[in-house]
Design a protein around this motif. Structure first.
Motif, PDB file in Angstrom:
ATOM      1  N   LYS A  74      10.111  14.700  48.819  1.00 59.72           N
ATOM      2  CA  LYS A  74      10.224  14.807  47.362  1.00 59.72           C
ATOM      3  C   LYS A  74       9.624  16.103  46.827  1.00 59.72           C
ATOM      4  CE  LYS A  74      10.066   9.819  46.335  1.00 59.72           C
ATOM      5  NZ  LYS A  74       9.306   8.765  45.627  1.00 59.72           N
ATOM      6  N   TYR A  75       8.782  16.768  47.620  1.00 58.97           N
ATOM      7  CA  TYR A  75       8.150  17.975  47.101  1.00 58.97           C
ATOM      8  C   TYR A  75       9.067  19.173  47.318  1.00 58.97           C
ATOM      9  CZ  TYR A  75       4.458  21.097  45.599  1.00 58.97           C
ATOM     10  OH  TYR A  75       3.722  22.015  44.891  1.00 58.97           O
ATOM     11  N   PRO A  76       9.281  19.982  46.282  1.00 64.33           N
ATOM     12  CA  PRO A  76      10.268  21.067  46.371  1.00 64.33           C
ATOM     13  C   PRO A  76       9.934  22.117  47.430  1.00 64.33           C
ATOM     14  CG  PRO A  76       9.736  20.600  44.077  1.00 64.33           C
ATOM     15  CD  PRO A  76       8.758  19.834  44.913  1.00 64.33           C
ATOM     16  N   LEU A  92      19.465  18.654  44.870  1.00 58.71           N
ATOM     17  CA  LEU A  92      18.048  18.955  45.074  1.00 58.71           C
ATOM     18  C   LEU A  92      17.204  18.392  43.929  1.00 58.71           C
ATOM     19  CD1 LEU A  92      18.188  22.621  46.430  1.00 58.71           C
ATOM     20  CD2 LEU A  92      17.518  20.573  47.703  1.00 58.71           C
ATOM     21  N   GLN A  95      16.765  14.799  44.688  1.00 56.25           N
ATOM     22  CA  GLN A  95      15.838  14.595  45.806  1.00 56.25           C
ATOM     23  C   GLN A  95      14.392  14.804  45.375  1.00 56.25           C
ATOM     24  OE1 GLN A  95      16.685  16.893  49.381  1.00 56.25           O
ATOM     25  NE2 GLN A  95      14.508  16.989  49.899  1.00 56.25           N
ATOM     26  N   TRP A  96      14.173  15.827  44.554  1.00 57.15           N
ATOM     27  CA  TRP A  96      12.813  16.162  44.125  1.00 57.15           C
ATOM     28  C   TRP A  96      12.382  15.370  42.889  1.00 57.15           C
ATOM     29  CZ3 TRP A  96      14.131  22.105  44.388  1.00 57.15           C
ATOM     30  CH2 TRP A  96      14.240  22.490  45.728  1.00 57.15           C
ATOM     31  N   GLU A  97      13.315  14.590  42.318  1.00 57.87           N
ATOM     32  CA  GLU A  97      13.034  13.807  41.108  1.00 57.87           C
ATOM     33  C   GLU A  97      12.489  14.701  40.005  1.00 57.87           C
ATOM     34  OE1 GLU A  97      10.582  10.473  42.140  1.00 57.87           O
ATOM     35  OE2 GLU A  97      12.082   9.609  43.484  1.00 57.87           O
ATOM     36  N   GLY A  98      13.115  15.878  39.874  1.00 54.21           N
ATOM     37  CA  GLY A  98      12.629  16.850  38.908  1.00 54.21           C
ATOM     38  C   GLY A  98      13.747  17.511  38.139  1.00 54.21           C
ATOM     39  N   ILE A 212      11.279  25.227  38.722  1.00 52.88           N
ATOM     40  CA  ILE A 212      11.340  23.814  39.080  1.00 52.88           C
ATOM     41  C   ILE A 212      10.223  23.082  38.350  1.00 52.88           C
ATOM     42  CG2 ILE A 212      11.373  22.173  41.004  1.00 52.88           C
ATOM     43  CD1 ILE A 212      11.682  24.728  42.828  1.00 52.88           C
ATOM     44  N   ILE A 214       8.440  19.320  38.220  1.00 52.17           N
ATOM     45  CA  ILE A 214       8.313  17.989  38.801  1.00 52.17           C
ATOM     46  C   ILE A 214       7.105  17.298  38.182  1.00 52.17           C
ATOM     47  CG2 ILE A 214       9.385  18.591  41.009  1.00 52.17           C
ATOM     48  CD1 ILE A 214       6.502  18.782  42.160  1.00 52.17           C
ATOM     49  N   TYR A 229       2.590  10.340  46.415  1.00 55.25           N
ATOM     50  CA  TYR A 229       2.846  11.706  45.944  1.00 55.25           C
ATOM     51  C   TYR A 229       2.424  12.686  47.030  1.00 55.25           C
ATOM     52  CZ  TYR A 229       2.457  15.992  43.185  1.00 55.25           C
ATOM     53  OH  TYR A 229       2.578  17.274  42.724  1.00 55.25           O
ATOM     54  N   GLU A 231       2.168  17.129  47.988  1.00 53.48           N
ATOM     55  CA  GLU A 231       2.343  18.524  47.608  1.00 53.48           C
ATOM     56  C   GLU A 231       1.704  19.436  48.638  1.00 53.48           C
ATOM     57  OE1 GLU A 231      -1.075  19.899  44.567  1.00 53.48           O
ATOM     58  OE2 GLU A 231       0.147  18.238  43.797  1.00 53.48           O
TER      59      GLU A 231
END
Length: 524
Positions: A74-76, A92, A95-98, A212, A214, A229, A231
């Motif tokens: 999930k992290y870009p 994308l 996928q990144w929920e952003g 981006i 998020i 979560y 990162e």
């Protein structure tokens, strides 16, 4: 009359030369302690500490726990945006929920690609559809936030155009992102991470910039982390770092509740100085866990990291049920710095700032580096004393610690309170002392020095020891055991891995016999 005139003349001459001498001394002090000059001194020390951090990170990576793959995904990865079609950009974002914003070189928004979930991101995408420029994405009531985001946008472009060799981390260094609260209709405290990625495709006339957004790591700012979560580059003070949370929002592995029989569970609470470390297993709670497991020759000891960046002693009270739900046998508290701003301001208002004229005079005088640093002994009587800080600590912080201790003991668990460490400036070389004095930055009613902060920390440590004697808690002498400067501390409170390991070792030595007795009692 001539006599009076002569006195006035010579008084003016004296005042003139005193002013000249003072200005020379002030200029000399500022020149010899200029940030760039001190950075040249500290840079090799910091670089070596960061090199050791990186070696440890790399050497242990293959054997360290990893987050679930679906969370990590999930992290870009900004490089994935290059050579991607519009459909690929939308995929994308999902996928990144952003939200992905395609911008021109001035921050104008050209295209928008938003995820269809979660709802917070959906509402952010709606906001993006209503504004033409990146600077308008933040809180409308605070245009300075938008200006800050835009400045970081341009900084990312400049660094992409003119790459610079890596520099050692210093306090205030910028990471590859910036976090801001963006109020949304159903999420007034929604926070997002802005990530900037300039690039230029072969054959393109001009570069492109993707921004981006998020959801950030907090559920609410300093109010606990979002669950599941992940990162990278989580902490700029480490050359490489990773951060992830479990389903409960703690920076740790999954925790089984109810606690399995025979498990001795320790919960560590505090702020960034508890949660810190370049990877989840390279934090003081996890190092302490391994030391205890090796010592007792069992894996039935768990040390859970429940720290939260920015968390305060007083704020911990409101989030403590989540920690107690883990059924701890022992709770370790390590924190102080996040309460110092309010505490020191309160002391200032009760002492040196009681009158407006005194505040105005001090506001001018404290700006002199020569007076506040070279004439510290003359200056100190004008500033709050350790007694002033101790009284305020007893009134402001100890009631919260008492509540945490009592709620812990009511569950049949033990409570441990640690002293709070800081750079040992008394024993450091002069340039290293001034390096730490220069990077000290806590917003206060008037400009204060690192020495004042250390005086308040000493008062807290004394109060902590007395509190433990009074309340039947364990006292852990971390501050007394950690001595060092830029080789240990990344700033005035956070640490390189060498310091984190020392902290864990001090706690282990202090607690191992107490834990042995407590485990024996529980087995009876």
């Amino acid at each position: 009359m001539n006599r009076v005139a002569k006195l006035i003349f010579w008084a003016a001459v004296l005042l003139f030369w005193v002013s000249v001498v003072f200005m020379i001394c002030e200029h000399w002090e500022r020149a010899r302690t200029h940030h760039n000059k001190l950075f040249d001194y500290a840079s090799p020390i910091i670089s070596e500490a960061e090199r050791q951090d990186k070696i440890l990170f790399e050497e242990t990576r293959n054997t360290s726990p990893r987050p679930p793959a679906e969370i990590e995904a999930k992290y870009p990865v900004p490089e994935a945006l290059e050579n991607t079609s519009q459909a690929g950009l939308q995929a994308l974002a999902e996928q990144w929920e952003g939200l992905i914003l395609h911008c021109d070189m001035e921050g104008g928004i050209l295209n928008r690609y938003g995820a269809s979930h979660p709802e917070m991101t959906v509402q952010l995408a709606r906001k993006a559809n209503e504004v033409p420029h990146l600077s308008q994405m933040t809180d409308r009531e605070h245009p300075e936030y938008g200006a800050d985001v835009l400045s970081r946008f341009h900084l990312a472009v400049d660094e992409w155009r003119h790459p610079k060799p890596p520099q050692p981390h210093v306090y205030g260094s910028l990471g590859p992102y910036i976090d801001y609260v963006i109020p949304l209709p159903d999420f007034p405290d929604a926070g997002f991470r802005f990530m900037f990625h300039p690039f230029q495709k072969p054959g393109m006339a001009s570069p492109e910039v993707f921004v981006i957004l998020i959801p950030w790591r907090w559920r609410a700012f300093v109010g606990g982390y979002r669950p599941d979560y992940y990162e990278t580059d989580a902490y700029p003070q480490y050359p490489k770092s990773e951060f992830w949370t479990n389903s409960r929002g703690f920076r740790d592995e999954e925790v089984t509740v109810p606690k399995p029989p025979g498990v001795y569970r320790i919960v560590c609470i505090g702020g960034s100085t508890t949660v810190e470390g370049p990877r989840n297993d390279l934090t003081y709670p996890k190092i302490l866990q391994q030391l205890l497991r090796d010592h007792f020759n069992t894996n039935a000891i768990e040390v859970i990291n429940c720290g939260v960046d920015g968390g305060s002693i007083r704020g911990q009270v409101f989030q403590y049920d989540e920690c107690l739900a883990l059924e701890p046998d022992l709770v370790i508290h390590y924190n102080y710095v996040n309460d110092t701003g309010d505490l020191m301001n309160s002391v200032l208002k009760k002492t040196v700032l009681r009158s407006e004229w005194r505040k105005n005079i001090l506001d001018v005088l404290v700006k002199s580096q020569f007076l506040t640093r070279r004439l510290r002994r003359l200056w100190s009587p004008m500033m709050p004393t350790k007694t002033n800080y101790r009284e305020e600590i007893e009134a402001m912080l100890m009631p919260s610690l008492k509540e945490l201790c009592e709620r812990t003991q009511a569950r049949g668990a033990r409570f441990a309170l640690s002293s709070f460490a800081y750079p040992d400036i008394a024993s450091l070389p002069e340039k290293e002392k001034y390096w730490f004095r220069n990077i000290f930055a806590i917003p206060l009613a008037i400009q204060m020095q690192l020495d004042d902060y250390i005086l308040s920390a000493d008062a807290f440590n004394e109060a902590a020891r007395a509190f433990c004697e009074r309340e039947g808690a364990y006292y852990i002498p971390v501050s007394e055991g950690i001595k060092g400067g830029a080789n240990i501390f990344t700033d005035t409170c956070h640490m390189h891995m060498s310091g984190i390991q020392q902290k864990a070792r001090i706690m282990f030595e202090c607690l191992k016999e107490k834990i042995a007795r407590h485990r024996a009692e529980k087995e009876q």
